[in-house]
Design a protein around this motif. Sequence first.
Motif, PDB file in Angstrom:
ATOM      1  N   GLY A 154      23.530 -30.533 -32.740  1.00 25.32           N
ATOM      2  CA  GLY A 154      24.440 -29.631 -33.427  1.00 25.32           C
ATOM      3  C   GLY A 154      25.833 -29.746 -32.848  1.00 25.32           C
ATOM      4  N   TRP A 155      26.704 -28.789 -33.205  1.00 25.08           N
ATOM      5  CA  TRP A 155      28.091 -28.864 -32.754  1.00 25.08           C
ATOM      6  C   TRP A 155      28.200 -28.815 -31.240  1.00 25.08           C
ATOM      7  CZ3 TRP A 155      30.780 -30.893 -36.289  1.00 25.08           C
ATOM      8  CH2 TRP A 155      30.579 -30.580 -37.639  1.00 25.08           C
ATOM      9  N   ILE A 156      27.475 -27.919 -30.604  1.00 23.63           N
ATOM     10  CA  ILE A 156      27.547 -27.821 -29.145  1.00 23.63           C
ATOM     11  C   ILE A 156      27.090 -29.128 -28.509  1.00 23.63           C
ATOM     12  CG2 ILE A 156      26.566 -26.687 -27.111  1.00 23.63           C
ATOM     13  CD1 ILE A 156      28.647 -25.007 -28.454  1.00 23.63           C
ATOM     14  N   GLY A 157      25.947 -29.633 -28.960  1.00 19.76           N
ATOM     15  CA  GLY A 157      25.426 -30.864 -28.374  1.00 19.76           C
ATOM     16  C   GLY A 157      26.379 -32.034 -28.532  1.00 19.76           C
ATOM     17  N   LEU A 158      26.984 -32.162 -29.704  1.00 19.54           N
ATOM     18  CA  LEU A 158      27.886 -33.289 -29.932  1.00 19.54           C
ATOM     19  C   LEU A 158      29.187 -33.143 -29.163  1.00 19.54           C
ATOM     20  CD1 LEU A 158      27.427 -34.191 -33.706  1.00 19.54           C
ATOM     21  CD2 LEU A 158      26.118 -34.932 -31.712  1.00 19.54           C
ATOM     22  N   GLU A 159      29.703 -31.927 -29.044  1.00 14.62           N
ATOM     23  CA  GLU A 159      30.943 -31.744 -28.289  1.00 14.62           C
ATOM     24  C   GLU A 159      30.724 -31.971 -26.800  1.00 14.62           C
ATOM     25  OE1 GLU A 159      33.141 -28.701 -31.433  1.00 14.62           O
ATOM     26  OE2 GLU A 159      32.404 -27.916 -29.526  1.00 14.62           O
ATOM     27  N   VAL A 160      29.599 -31.514 -26.274  1.00 17.01           N
ATOM     28  CA  VAL A 160      29.274 -31.805 -24.875  1.00 17.01           C
ATOM     29  C   VAL A 160      29.104 -33.314 -24.682  1.00 17.01           C
ATOM     30  CG1 VAL A 160      27.512 -31.551 -23.083  1.00 17.01           C
ATOM     31  CG2 VAL A 160      28.276 -29.548 -24.373  1.00 17.01           C
ATOM     32  N   THR A 161      28.454 -33.955 -25.627  1.00 21.13           N
ATOM     33  CA  THR A 161      28.280 -35.406 -25.556  1.00 21.13           C
ATOM     34  C   THR A 161      29.620 -36.119 -25.506  1.00 21.13           C
ATOM     35  OG1 THR A 161      26.141 -35.356 -26.682  1.00 21.13           O
ATOM     36  CG2 THR A 161      27.395 -37.416 -26.797  1.00 21.13           C
ATOM     37  N   ALA A 162      30.543 -35.720 -26.378  1.00 23.31           N
ATOM     38  CA  ALA A 162      31.858 -36.365 -26.391  1.00 23.31           C
ATOM     39  C   ALA A 162      32.584 -36.176 -25.069  1.00 23.31           C
ATOM     40  CB  ALA A 162      32.690 -35.804 -27.545  1.00 23.31           C
ATOM     41  N   ALA A 163      32.483 -34.972 -24.494  1.00 19.32           N
ATOM     42  CA  ALA A 163      33.120 -34.727 -23.199  1.00 19.32           C
ATOM     43  C   ALA A 163      32.503 -35.596 -22.115  1.00 19.32           C
ATOM     44  CB  ALA A 163      33.000 -33.249 -22.835  1.00 19.32           C
ATOM     45  N   ALA A 164      31.181 -35.710 -22.139  1.00 22.39           N
ATOM     46  CA  ALA A 164      30.500 -36.503 -21.114  1.00 22.39           C
ATOM     47  C   ALA A 164      30.814 -37.989 -21.258  1.00 22.39           C
ATOM     48  CB  ALA A 164      28.992 -36.259 -21.189  1.00 22.39           C
ATOM     49  N   ARG A 165      30.815 -38.494 -22.492  1.00 26.10           N
ATOM     50  CA  ARG A 165      31.128 -39.906 -22.688  1.00 26.10           C
ATOM     51  C   ARG A 165      32.578 -40.200 -22.296  1.00 26.10           C
ATOM     52  NH1 ARG A 165      29.342 -43.497 -21.697  1.00 26.10           N
ATOM     53  NH2 ARG A 165      30.158 -44.951 -23.256  1.00 26.10           N
ATOM     54  N   THR A 166      33.469 -39.270 -22.594  1.00 23.47           N
ATOM     55  CA  THR A 166      34.868 -39.442 -22.203  1.00 23.47           C
ATOM     56  C   THR A 166      34.992 -39.553 -20.687  1.00 23.47           C
ATOM     57  OG1 THR A 166      35.620 -38.240 -24.161  1.00 23.47           O
ATOM     58  CG2 THR A 166      37.174 -38.402 -22.332  1.00 23.47           C
ATOM     59  N   ALA A 167      34.094 -38.866 -19.978  1.00 25.42           N
ATOM     60  CA  ALA A 167      34.085 -38.926 -18.519  1.00 25.42           C
ATOM     61  C   ALA A 167      33.298 -40.121 -17.987  1.00 25.42           C
ATOM     62  CB  ALA A 167      33.500 -37.631 -17.950  1.00 25.42           C
ATOM     63  N   GLY A 168      32.755 -40.948 -18.880  1.00 22.78           N
ATOM     64  CA  GLY A 168      32.051 -42.153 -18.455  1.00 22.78           C
ATOM     65  C   GLY A 168      30.575 -41.984 -18.190  1.00 22.78           C
ATOM     66  N   VAL A 169      29.998 -40.860 -18.606  1.00 22.16           N
ATOM     67  CA  VAL A 169      28.572 -40.607 -18.373  1.00 22.16           C
ATOM     68  C   VAL A 169      27.750 -41.255 -19.490  1.00 22.16           C
ATOM     69  CG1 VAL A 169      26.808 -38.804 -18.135  1.00 22.16           C
ATOM     70  CG2 VAL A 169      29.113 -38.442 -17.216  1.00 22.16           C
ATOM     71  N   GLU A 170      26.607 -41.834 -19.143  1.00 22.00           N
ATOM     72  CA  GLU A 170      25.668 -42.337 -20.138  1.00 22.00           C
ATOM     73  C   GLU A 170      24.970 -41.144 -20.795  1.00 22.00           C
ATOM     74  OE1 GLU A 170      22.888 -45.011 -18.380  1.00 22.00           O
ATOM     75  OE2 GLU A 170      24.444 -46.118 -17.282  1.00 22.00           O
ATOM     76  N   VAL A 171      24.942 -41.115 -22.123  1.00 23.91           N
ATOM     77  CA  VAL A 171      24.380 -39.954 -22.823  1.00 23.91           C
ATOM     78  C   VAL A 171      23.361 -40.410 -23.852  1.00 23.91           C
ATOM     79  CG1 VAL A 171      24.838 -37.884 -24.177  1.00 23.91           C
ATOM     80  CG2 VAL A 171      26.567 -38.710 -22.564  1.00 23.91           C
ATOM     81  N   THR A 172      22.220 -39.723 -23.848  1.00 26.41           N
ATOM     82  CA  THR A 172      21.223 -39.856 -24.908  1.00 26.41           C
ATOM     83  C   THR A 172      21.070 -38.510 -25.591  1.00 26.41           C
ATOM     84  OG1 THR A 172      19.990 -41.583 -23.736  1.00 26.41           O
ATOM     85  CG2 THR A 172      18.818 -40.370 -25.458  1.00 26.41           C
ATOM     86  N   ILE A 173      21.138 -38.510 -26.916  1.00 17.48           N
ATOM     87  CA  ILE A 173      20.900 -37.299 -27.701  1.00 17.48           C
ATOM     88  C   ILE A 173      19.515 -37.395 -28.326  1.00 17.48           C
ATOM     89  CG2 ILE A 173      21.587 -35.945 -29.726  1.00 17.48           C
ATOM     90  CD1 ILE A 173      24.431 -36.947 -29.350  1.00 17.48           C
ATOM     91  N   VAL A 174      18.734 -36.338 -28.170  1.00 17.03           N
ATOM     92  CA  VAL A 174      17.447 -36.229 -28.857  1.00 17.03           C
ATOM     93  C   VAL A 174      17.565 -35.120 -29.889  1.00 17.03           C
ATOM     94  CG1 VAL A 174      14.998 -35.684 -28.640  1.00 17.03           C
ATOM     95  CG2 VAL A 174      16.126 -37.080 -26.900  1.00 17.03           C
ATOM     96  N   GLU A 175      17.364 -35.462 -31.146  1.00 16.09           N
ATOM     97  CA  GLU A 175      17.505 -34.513 -32.260  1.00 16.09           C
ATOM     98  C   GLU A 175      16.247 -34.569 -33.123  1.00 16.09           C
ATOM     99  OE1 GLU A 175      17.948 -32.142 -35.186  1.00 16.09           O
ATOM    100  OE2 GLU A 175      19.473 -32.068 -33.589  1.00 16.09           O
ATOM    101  N   ALA A 176      15.640 -33.404 -33.360  1.00 15.31           N
ATOM    102  CA  ALA A 176      14.377 -33.360 -34.093  1.00 15.31           C
ATOM    103  C   ALA A 176      14.524 -33.789 -35.551  1.00 15.31           C
ATOM    104  CB  ALA A 176      13.783 -31.958 -34.008  1.00 15.31           C
ATOM    105  N   GLN A 177      15.706 -33.538 -36.154  1.00 11.68           N
ATOM    106  CA  GLN A 177      15.916 -33.954 -37.533  1.00 11.68           C
ATOM    107  C   GLN A 177      16.342 -35.424 -37.585  1.00 11.68           C
ATOM    108  OE1 GLN A 177      17.296 -30.864 -40.423  1.00 11.68           O
ATOM    109  NE2 GLN A 177      18.328 -30.022 -38.620  1.00 11.68           N
TER     110      GLN A 177
END
Length: 410
Positions: A154-177
């Motif tokens: 959702g919005w929170i998950g994607l915005e946190v993801t963008a912040a983390a990727r901008t900081a150089g962190v490897e990110v995996t999103i798991v979404e049930a849909q």
Amino acid sequence: MTEQPFVIVGGGLAGAKGAEALREQGYDGPLVLIGDEPDRPYERPPLSKGYLLGNDERDSAFVHDEGWYARHDVDLRLGTTVVEIDPRTHTVVQDDGGTVRYAKLLLATGSSPRRLSIPGADAAGVYYLRRLPDSDAIKAAVGSVRRLLVVGGGWIGLEVTAAARTAGVEVTIVEAQELPLLGPLGPELARVFADLHTAHGVTLRTGVGIERFTVDGDGVSGAVLADGGRLEADAVVVGVGAVPNLQLAAAAGLRVRSGVVVDARLQSSDPDIVAAGDIAEADHPLLGAGIRVEHWANALNQPAVAASTMLGGDAVYDELPYFYTDQYDLGMEFHGLVTPDNYDEVAYRGDVAAREFVSFWLREGRVVAGMNVNVWDVGEPIKALIRSGNPVDEVKLANPAVPLDEVYDT
């Protein structure tokens, strides 16, 4: 006899704007604002946007400066939880045993993150984002971990993801849909955000849930998926939706469904209680009955109508739902409401592949919602299209050279 105060229960944006609106609309009587957090009221969007990214200072989140409440004679009670509302005696009961009698009451209790109840969910390194300390903790984690697992697209998950990727962190999103943002945007535009994140190196695991988190010592170390797959992670952020805080309203005997049921004036089933923000399930003059959206704009704008109702006014809340997001180099604004059954096609103007476009959700040739992506100053004409309810010419609608106020089907 001492005048009974107007009381606001909820120390977030809606509560603060309610106090502001009451003073602006001429109420000069006693006013009590009760919030369960130790910080004065603040806005929540910065927690997953500018503040989390490190672009904005902490103070930028606060609704008012520190002295505003004293200057406006607001009795601000922080770190205080309301445990009961008794409409019969017009009494609010606090967790410290104190009570407040009220003349009118604004309920603005907001929402809480939906929490997972799977094995490992209480391990260190599993975070939820709702309050300032949550954002602080996630910001610290992003600055120190190599791999982040985000549960929920959702919005929170994607915005946190963008912040983390901008900081150089490897990110995996798991979404049930099958796609992130499938509910609020539908499959057509959800794909735009899925592609945005994969283009920035995010691993997307969709159509699968989390069976359990794995734990090393006291800390989370990854997750086992429902399909048997395994993921390693140094930290986890869970963003699987929010639950409106309805306990007080329900226990007080107010009419409650998905939220506190209110009319277009935000009046609840009790004549002396109004509700605003995440918890308000309101009749909307344009969209119909029972509209509840958990957007910042409702918490910002509804309190002015709630204040009017508390003061005997007849204002109604007819603002269209609005939200926005900033992810990487994508900025977006959305007006209107999309549900699986309220549109039959999507039209576009601009360059979708370049992520510089406006999309329109249509039902029987009429615009029900619009989203501008990296295109600005079109919010008002988009809202006018939705409000008009008139059919549009889709050829004109898709042509950026045709002003939006000239796209109607003549």
